[in-house]
Design a protein around this motif. Structure first.
Motif, PDB file in Angstrom:
ATOM      1  N   VAL A   1       3.696  -9.275  -1.278  1.00 57.13           N
ATOM      2  CA  VAL A   1       2.285  -8.918  -1.420  1.00 57.13           C
ATOM      3  C   VAL A   1       2.206  -7.635  -2.243  1.00 57.13           C
ATOM      4  O   VAL A   1       2.789  -6.618  -1.874  1.00 57.13           O
ATOM      5  CB  VAL A   1       1.623  -8.687  -0.047  1.00 57.13           C
ATOM      6  N   GLU A   2       1.521  -7.707  -3.374  1.00 60.67           N
ATOM      7  CA  GLU A   2       1.418  -6.529  -4.235  1.00 60.67           C
ATOM      8  C   GLU A   2       0.265  -5.644  -3.766  1.00 60.67           C
ATOM      9  O   GLU A   2      -0.695  -6.128  -3.181  1.00 60.67           O
ATOM     10  CB  GLU A   2       1.165  -6.954  -5.695  1.00 60.67           C
ATOM     11  N   ALA A   3       0.378  -4.355  -4.056  1.00 59.01           N
ATOM     12  CA  ALA A   3      -0.706  -3.422  -3.736  1.00 59.01           C
ATOM     13  C   ALA A   3      -1.976  -3.882  -4.440  1.00 59.01           C
ATOM     14  O   ALA A   3      -1.927  -4.374  -5.568  1.00 59.01           O
ATOM     15  CB  ALA A   3      -0.339  -2.016  -4.184  1.00 59.01           C
ATOM     16  N   GLY A   4      -3.091  -3.784  -3.774  1.00 56.36           N
ATOM     17  CA  GLY A   4      -4.370  -4.159  -4.367  1.00 56.36           C
ATOM     18  C   GLY A   4      -4.698  -5.633  -4.246  1.00 56.36           C
ATOM     19  O   GLY A   4      -5.776  -6.068  -4.630  1.00 56.36           O
ATOM     20  N   LYS A   5      -3.772  -6.437  -3.723  1.00 56.00           N
ATOM     21  CA  LYS A   5      -3.997  -7.885  -3.661  1.00 56.00           C
ATOM     22  C   LYS A   5      -4.266  -8.373  -2.238  1.00 56.00           C
ATOM     23  O   LYS A   5      -3.813  -7.778  -1.261  1.00 56.00           O
ATOM     24  CB  LYS A   5      -2.762  -8.640  -4.170  1.00 56.00           C
ATOM     25  N   VAL A   6      -4.976  -9.496  -2.176  1.00 57.36           N
ATOM     26  CA  VAL A   6      -5.192 -10.160  -0.898  1.00 57.36           C
ATOM     27  C   VAL A   6      -4.460 -11.497  -0.915  1.00 57.36           C
ATOM     28  O   VAL A   6      -4.721 -12.346  -1.763  1.00 57.36           O
ATOM     29  CB  VAL A   6      -6.692 -10.406  -0.632  1.00 57.36           C
ATOM     30  N   HIS A   7      -3.510 -11.640   0.006  1.00 56.55           N
ATOM     31  CA  HIS A   7      -2.807 -12.915   0.147  1.00 56.55           C
ATOM     32  C   HIS A   7      -3.279 -13.580   1.431  1.00 56.55           C
ATOM     33  O   HIS A   7      -3.452 -12.908   2.443  1.00 56.55           O
ATOM     34  CB  HIS A   7      -1.301 -12.693   0.235  1.00 56.55           C
ATOM     35  N   ALA A   8      -3.483 -14.872   1.358  1.00 56.30           N
ATOM     36  CA  ALA A   8      -3.845 -15.604   2.572  1.00 56.30           C
ATOM     37  C   ALA A   8      -2.681 -16.503   2.963  1.00 56.30           C
ATOM     38  O   ALA A   8      -1.967 -17.005   2.100  1.00 56.30           O
ATOM     39  CB  ALA A   8      -5.092 -16.433   2.325  1.00 56.30           C
ATOM     40  N   ILE A   9      -2.486 -16.670   4.282  1.00 52.95           N
ATOM     41  CA  ILE A   9      -1.513 -17.662   4.756  1.00 52.95           C
ATOM     42  C   ILE A   9      -2.262 -18.675   5.605  1.00 52.95           C
ATOM     43  O   ILE A   9      -3.005 -18.313   6.518  1.00 52.95           O
ATOM     44  CB  ILE A   9      -0.400 -17.039   5.619  1.00 52.95           C
TER      45      ILE A   9
ATOM     46  N   ASP B   1     -14.264 -17.423   1.895  1.00 54.28           N
ATOM     47  CA  ASP B   1     -15.482 -17.351   1.077  1.00 54.28           C
ATOM     48  C   ASP B   1     -15.940 -15.910   0.961  1.00 54.28           C
ATOM     49  O   ASP B   1     -16.487 -15.486  -0.049  1.00 54.28           O
ATOM     50  CB  ASP B   1     -16.625 -18.151   1.723  1.00 54.28           C
ATOM     51  N   HIS B   2     -15.713 -15.167   2.055  1.00 56.45           N
ATOM     52  CA  HIS B   2     -16.168 -13.772   2.090  1.00 56.45           C
ATOM     53  C   HIS B   2     -15.102 -12.809   1.597  1.00 56.45           C
ATOM     54  O   HIS B   2     -15.392 -11.831   0.934  1.00 56.45           O
ATOM     55  CB  HIS B   2     -16.580 -13.385   3.515  1.00 56.45           C
ATOM     56  N   ILE B   3     -13.856 -13.069   2.013  1.00 57.61           N
ATOM     57  CA  ILE B   3     -12.753 -12.229   1.540  1.00 57.61           C
ATOM     58  C   ILE B   3     -11.994 -13.060   0.506  1.00 57.61           C
ATOM     59  O   ILE B   3     -11.170 -13.897   0.851  1.00 57.61           O
ATOM     60  CB  ILE B   3     -11.779 -11.862   2.685  1.00 57.61           C
ATOM     61  N   LYS B   4     -12.281 -12.835  -0.751  1.00 58.46           N
ATOM     62  CA  LYS B   4     -11.694 -13.687  -1.789  1.00 58.46           C
ATOM     63  C   LYS B   4     -10.207 -13.381  -1.964  1.00 58.46           C
ATOM     64  O   LYS B   4      -9.842 -12.272  -2.312  1.00 58.46           O
ATOM     65  CB  LYS B   4     -12.412 -13.452  -3.112  1.00 58.46           C
ATOM     66  N   PRO B   5      -9.363 -14.363  -1.681  1.00 61.83           N
ATOM     67  CA  PRO B   5      -7.931 -14.097  -1.807  1.00 61.83           C
ATOM     68  C   PRO B   5      -7.469 -14.211  -3.265  1.00 61.83           C
ATOM     69  O   PRO B   5      -8.062 -14.945  -4.051  1.00 61.83           O
ATOM     70  CB  PRO B   5      -7.301 -15.209  -0.968  1.00 61.83           C
ATOM     71  N   ASP B   6      -6.407 -13.455  -3.588  1.00 60.81           N
ATOM     72  CA  ASP B   6      -5.793 -13.602  -4.909  1.00 60.81           C
ATOM     73  C   ASP B   6      -4.773 -14.731  -4.883  1.00 60.81           C
ATOM     74  O   ASP B   6      -4.602 -15.448  -5.850  1.00 60.81           O
ATOM     75  CB  ASP B   6      -5.101 -12.297  -5.309  1.00 60.81           C
ATOM     76  N   VAL B   7      -4.091 -14.830  -3.742  1.00 62.45           N
ATOM     77  CA  VAL B   7      -3.019 -15.824  -3.626  1.00 62.45           C
ATOM     78  C   VAL B   7      -3.145 -16.511  -2.270  1.00 62.45           C
ATOM     79  O   VAL B   7      -3.499 -15.877  -1.281  1.00 62.45           O
ATOM     80  CB  VAL B   7      -1.623 -15.140  -3.706  1.00 62.45           C
ATOM     81  N   VAL B   8      -2.866 -17.814  -2.229  1.00 58.97           N
ATOM     82  CA  VAL B   8      -2.871 -18.538  -0.956  1.00 58.97           C
ATOM     83  C   VAL B   8      -1.504 -19.191  -0.754  1.00 58.97           C
ATOM     84  O   VAL B   8      -0.955 -19.803  -1.670  1.00 58.97           O
ATOM     85  CB  VAL B   8      -3.976 -19.617  -0.933  1.00 58.97           C
ATOM     86  N   HIS B   9      -0.945 -18.980   0.470  1.00 60.27           N
ATOM     87  CA  HIS B   9       0.346 -19.590   0.800  1.00 60.27           C
ATOM     88  C   HIS B   9       0.148 -20.605   1.908  1.00 60.27           C
ATOM     89  O   HIS B   9      -0.686 -20.416   2.783  1.00 60.27           O
ATOM     90  CB  HIS B   9       1.335 -18.549   1.328  1.00 60.27           C
ATOM     91  N   ILE B  10       0.945 -21.630   1.865  1.00 56.60           N
ATOM     92  CA  ILE B  10       0.963 -22.582   2.975  1.00 56.60           C
ATOM     93  C   ILE B  10       2.291 -22.429   3.705  1.00 56.60           C
ATOM     94  O   ILE B  10       3.354 -22.470   3.092  1.00 56.60           O
ATOM     95  CB  ILE B  10       0.840 -24.039   2.477  1.00 56.60           C
TER      96      ILE B  10
END
Ligand SMILES: Nc1ncnc2c1ncn2[C@@H]1O[C@H](COP(=O)(O)OP(=O)(O)OP(=O)(O)O)[C@@H](O)[C@H]1O
Ligand SMILES: [Mg+2]
Lengths: 426, 251
Positions: B26-34, B211-220
């Motif tokens: 996870v890079e600084a400034g980014k939002v990743h979702a799992i 929808d509210h917290i827009k992720p930069d990256v999504v992981h499964i």
């Protein structure tokens, strides 16, 4: 009936070390008490009521020994406006005490109640103790009535503006002290009694408290920390109609402590709350023995006892609620809990209910457990150190007992003491 | 910021492997979702990163800005900047919420060699932040999470996060149990904290939060591994079709 030989011998040996004070008008009560001691014998290891606590050092004929504890902590209740009555190794010290004058209350030394002809006191000395000998025997209290060398009679007739503070200093490493106080709270009167200090190497203390209809007594006590000291204390409290008794005890260390509370609710709508918090380490042994008798309608009693034990310390709780026939609408509550900080420590509890009325609500519970690991992790995950997190959870555990103290200044003083102990020990 | 390499984790007490080689940066400034099916190991990953007992790392590494997280005590990780918003926030009877927050804030400041926040400054800050999360004064006074509703507990987690200002925020199903309005509040709370220096790892089952917290990256995540990584469209795909297609594709 003859006493078992071991008991007989131990009792005689202890009595041989004691001299009954002259004490004019209490003499008859003292002779009476001595007769009771001879009949009952002093507590022995085989007595059911002493199953979890060894009475040996409390009754032994040998001179006790306890080193004095020195601490640079500020004095407990030090900043509080209060009337100080100081005893050093169980002897009243006029020099260290305040002038015993306070509006709404009369205070006299027990030895003066005869020459001053103080009727209520002569009529109370030894009386509640005697009543408290049944259905369970309390020989150490009878011994106290017979031999106590000092103490005060406090007659509360109004609402004194400050607490009466009994301070027990320990000065000699071999002191063996007995104090006997009597307190009468008149109808509608209200008082706060504080007690603190280690008192003596061995301390036997008895207080008889008679609260008239509508009277109120608050009691907050902190027992001294001199590690090797041992103490047996009794409080016999009789409550009249709509009267209130609230007592809290903090015990921090001391190798052996047995605190007995004997409470009799004799007037309708009376309220009695007794609570205790203790923290102990190592060879610490702490015993709370409580006996509450409901003998009137619509009374409320609460017992809240919490013990934190570590390094092999032992906690004991024996608590009984007796609801007599006709004591309808009784509300009795009892909880005793221990927090064991390691596997070496133990908590022994014997909660009892005995009920002879049909319209009552009584509940009791007793638990023993370790620190909640999930809560500990939660706190740590927020950056709180293990030590601070453990302290927070320990104080939280004790909070239910400490919260029984109504006065915020007093409860804060107690919490500070606990925090001091925790920061030194955890 | 957060680098997880080939992380293998088993239960300490049992021979049960839960994480089977997680790779994630996870890079600084980014939002990743799992996202991932129940029991796939998402919470376990969050616990292992924050230092909970009961797990054993058998292989791999996890670092925050180069510092080895796995060597640190939980409180050290917190001071280093890790924050976990729990899936099930813990109730602590007898400890006041405010006391807890203040102790935590000051403990972290102390660990970082910063000065403690004064009582007045702390109060001002906590009140302002609580207000924006619609946490009332009464909830601040009550014991930590005791008697809080599910949604209140989750908002309380976000309040702690806002007060502690961590570098790496891990949110484990913070959306579960939230009503629509509360979800917006929580998302606003999170978005307010988004900045260059901060990373987010948001564990969720639903597109709604994203929808509210827009992720930069999504992981499964499935069966202890990250099996697929993509952009925000991946979350939509899960929302519409479930995991079956994705899992079939990677197997
Ligand atoms: N302490 C434990 N003891 C036994 N099994 C555990 C423990 N912790 C985790 N597990 C098991 O590990 C697996 C992963 O659990 P985890 O809670 O990480 O899943 P999850 O992805 O967060 O699931 P969910 O979406 O339901 O929250 C599950 O099968 C769970 O039962
Ligand atoms: Mg989970």
């Amino acid at each position: 009936m003859a006493l078992p030989e071991v008991k007989q011998t131990a009792t005689e040996a202890r009595l041989a070390t004691l001299t009954m004070p002259e004490a004019g008008c209490t003499r008859a009560a003292r002779e009476d008490a001595l007769a009771r001691v001879l009949e009952m014998g002093l507590p022995g290891r085989r007595d059911e009521y002493w199953k979890y606590t060894r009475p040996d050092t409390l009754i032994s004929a040998e001179q006790p020994h306890a080193a004095l504890f020195h601490s640079d902590e500020p004095l407990l209740f030090g900043n509080l406006d209060r009337l100080k009555i100081v005893f050093i190794d169980g002897v009243f010290s006029a020099e260290d005490s305040d002038d015993l004058e306070l509006e709404g209350v009369n205070i006299d030394r027990i030895e003066d109640i005869c020459c001053k002809d103080i009727h209520w006191a002569k009529e109370l000395y030894g009386v509640l103790e005697t009543r408290g000998q049944s259905p369970v025997q309390r020989p150490l209290a009878a011994l106290n009535t017979a031999f106590a060398a000092d103490g005060v009679a406090i007659h509360v007739t109004g609402k004194p503006t400050k607490p009466i503070s009994l301070i027990y200093r320990h000065a000699s490493e071999t002191s063996d002290a007995m104090l006997h106080h009597i307190i009468r709270v008149e109808s509608g009167a209200e008082v706060t009694i504080l007690e603190n200090g280690p008192a003596a190497s061995r301390f036997n203390k008895c207080i008889e408290i008679d609260i008239a209809d509508g009277g109120t007594l608050h009691h907050v006590r902190a027992q001294g920390r001199d590690h090797e000291r041992c103490a047996a204390t009794h409080m016999f409290t009789r409550l009249g109609r709509e009267s209130v008794f609230k007592s809290f005890t903090l015990t921090v260390n001391g190798v052996l402590t047995r605190n007995e509370q004997v409470i009799e609710l004799t007037g309708d709508d009376a309220i009695a709350h007794v609570a205790g918090a203790c923290v102990g380490d190592g060879d610490f042994h702490h015993d709370d023995t409580v006996f509450v008798t409901h003998d009137a309608v619509n009374c409320e009693s609460r017992q809240v006892f919490k013990k934190v034990l570590r390094n092999g310390a032992t906690g004991v709780f024996q608590g009984k609620i007796l609801v007599k026939e006709g004591a309808q609408k009784t509300d009795g509550y009892q909880i005793s809990q221990s927090l064991l900080l390691d596997d070496d420590s133990q908590f022994l509890a014997k909660p009892e209910l005995e009920i002879y009325a049909d319209d009552v609500a009584c509940s009791h519970g007793s638990t023993s457990g370790a620190i909640d690991e999930t809560a500990l992790f939660y706190l740590r995950s927020r950056g709180v150190s293990v030590k601070d997190a453990t302290n927070m959870l320990t104080l939280a555990f004790l909070a239910e007992a400490v919260d029984e103290i109504e006065d915020e200044v007093l409860s804060e003083a107690i919490v500070n003491r606990l925090e001091g102990w925790l920061s030194r020990h955890i | 910021m957060l680098e997880i390499k080939n992380l293998h984790v088993k239960l300490e007490e049992e021979e049960k492997q839960i994480l089977k080689g997680v790779d994630l940066t996870v890079e600084a400034g980014k939002v990743h979702a799992i996202m991932g099916p129940n029991g796939s190991g998402k919470s376990t990953l969050s616990y292992v990163l924050s230092g909970r007992d009961g797990y054993e790392v058998t292989e791999g590494s996890a670092t925050l800005e180069g510092a080895d997280l796995l060597e640190m005590e939980p409180e050290e990780r917190a001071a280093a900047g890790i924050f976990l918003a729990f899936q099930y926030p813990v109730e602590i009877p007898g400890v006041g919420n405010m006391t807890f927050l203040r102790t935590a804030v000051n403990a972290q400041r102390k660990a970082r060699g910063e000065e403690e926040l004064s009582a007045a400054d702390f109060l001002k800050e906590v009140r302002a932040k609580a207000k924006s999360l619609k946490i009332d004064a009464d909830m601040l006074k009550r014991p930590v999470n005791v008697g809080f509703s599910g949604g209140e507990k989750k908002r309380n987690e976000i309040l702690q996060m806002a007060m502690l200002e961590p570098k790496m925020c891990i949110l484990d199903e913070t959306d579960s149990g939230l009503d629509v309005d509360a979800m917006k509040l929580v998302a606003e709370g999170v978005n307010a904290l988004r900045d260059e220096g901060r990373g987010f790892l948001v564990i969720t089952h639903y597109q709604r939060l994203l929808d509210h917290i827009k992720p930069d990256v999504v992981h499964i995540m499935a069966d202890g591994r990250i099996v697929k990584t993509g952009g925000p469209e991946l979350a939509l795909e899960v929302e519409n079709n479930g995991y079956a297609d994705i899992l079939a594709e990677v197997n």
